[in-house]
Design a protein around this motif. Structure first.
Motif, short mmCIF file in Angstrom:
data_model
loop_
_atom_site.label_atom_id
_atom_site.label_comp_id
_atom_site.label_asym_id
_atom_site.label_seq_id
_atom_site.Cartn_x
_atom_site.Cartn_y
_atom_site.Cartn_z
N LEU A 127 0.84 -1.20 0.00
CA LEU A 127 0.00 0.00 0.00
C LEU A 127 0.87 1.25 0.00
CD1 LEU A 127 -2.69 1.51 0.19
CD2 LEU A 127 -2.64 1.11 2.67
N GLU A 128 1.95 1.23 0.76
CA GLU A 128 2.85 2.39 0.80
C GLU A 128 3.38 2.71 -0.59
OE1 GLU A 128 6.32 4.54 0.40
OE2 GLU A 128 6.45 2.35 0.35
N LYS A 129 3.73 1.68 -1.35
CA LYS A 129 4.23 1.91 -2.72
C LYS A 129 3.16 2.54 -3.60
CE LYS A 129 7.84 -1.51 -2.62
NZ LYS A 129 8.13 -2.91 -2.56
N LEU A 145 -8.33 2.33 2.34
CA LEU A 145 -7.38 1.31 2.77
C LEU A 145 -6.59 1.77 4.00
CD1 LEU A 145 -6.19 0.08 -0.70
CD2 LEU A 145 -7.26 -1.34 1.06
N ILE A 146 -6.23 3.04 4.03
CA ILE A 146 -5.54 3.57 5.21
C ILE A 146 -6.43 3.42 6.43
CG2 ILE A 146 -4.71 5.69 6.31
CD1 ILE A 146 -3.72 6.56 3.46
N PHE A 150 5.69 8.49 6.77
CA PHE A 150 5.30 7.98 8.09
C PHE A 150 5.31 6.45 8.10
CE2 PHE A 150 1.67 5.89 10.05
CZ PHE A 150 2.03 5.97 11.37
N LEU A 151 4.67 5.84 7.09
CA LEU A 151 4.55 4.38 7.08
C LEU A 151 5.91 3.69 7.08
CD1 LEU A 151 1.67 3.21 4.71
CD2 LEU A 151 1.92 2.84 7.15
N GLU A 171 -2.69 -1.24 -7.70
CA GLU A 171 -1.38 -1.53 -8.31
C GLU A 171 -1.50 -1.71 -9.82
OE1 GLU A 171 1.01 -3.88 -4.75
OE2 GLU A 171 -0.43 -5.01 -5.97
N SER A 172 -2.67 -2.10 -10.30
CA SER A 172 -2.85 -2.36 -11.73
C SER A 172 -3.23 -1.11 -12.53
CB SER A 172 -3.93 -3.43 -11.94
OG SER A 172 -5.21 -2.89 -11.67
N GLN A 173 -3.48 0.00 -11.87
CA GLN A 173 -3.90 1.22 -12.56
C GLN A 173 -2.71 1.84 -13.30
OE1 GLN A 173 -7.32 1.93 -12.69
NE2 GLN A 173 -7.01 -0.12 -11.88
N ASN A 174 -2.99 2.47 -14.43
CA ASN A 174 -1.93 3.06 -15.27
C ASN A 174 -1.07 4.04 -14.48
OD1 ASN A 174 -2.53 1.62 -17.58
ND2 ASN A 174 -3.98 3.16 -18.33
#
Length: 179
Positions: free
Chosen positions: A17-19, A45-46, A120-121, A173-176
């Motif tokens: 998620l951080e990425k 998600l956060i 932060f994460l 993650e799959s979004q352009n």
């Protein structure tokens, strides 16, 4: 598996998620368009994965068990403060995103708060990893670790929720803009 290992494994998904968060704020700063629905999903998600699931496991079970030995109390307090800081950043993202959707130019504040959250994460996960290591090696018994692990797994609704949240990370993650 121990409770400490379980929480460490969750950290791997949190770092995914951080990425996504990092890619989102960099794309926003670069002027790319990210659908509001995707930013909403990141903020969801956060709130849901980090706060409602992961932080709740730590605050409701793990930290109290460690604190019962009157050890690492300073570290627990610091981690709890960081959890509250996380909640404050999430509220700031949400507030600015709402204003942006209403027509105000809030691209930069949304990008800034996502950037702050990413930083932060990374730092928070490092501190928690060190904390888990100490707790596992110096304080908690194998039986306590096993009991907490079983408690984490016993609530099937949370397990189903996590599965759904991980699918949301897969989607982002799959979004352009995230590639």
């Amino acid at each position: 598996m121990s409770a400490s290992e379980f929480l460490r494994n969750e950290h791997q998904d949190i770092l995914r998620l951080e990425k996504v968060i990092t890619k989102s704020y960099k794309a926003l700063y670069a002027g790319a368009d990210i659908p509001f629905s995707d930013i909403d999903k990141i903020n969801f998600l956060i709130a849901e994965f980090l706060d409602s699931v992961h932080f709740t496991r730590e605050e409701g079970s793990y930290f109290p068990c460690v604190a019962s030995y009157d050890h690492l109390n300073k570290e627990i307090r610091e981690l709890l403060i960081e959890h509250e800081f996380s909640r404050n950043i999430a509220r700031s993202i949400s507030k600015n995103l709402k204003l942006w959707k209403e027509g105000q130019d809030k691209r930069e504040p949304v990008a800034r708060f996502l950037s702050v959250y990413s930083t932060f994460l990374i730092e928070h996960m490092k501190r928690e990893e060190a904390f888990f290591e100490k707790a596992e090696n110096e304080i908690l018994s194998k039986e306590e670790e096993q009991e907490m692990f079983e408690q984490f797994q016993s609530i099937s609704a949370i397990a189903e929720k996590v599965t759904s949240l991980l699918k949301d990370i897969d989607y982002l993650e799959s979004q352009n803009w995230a590639k």
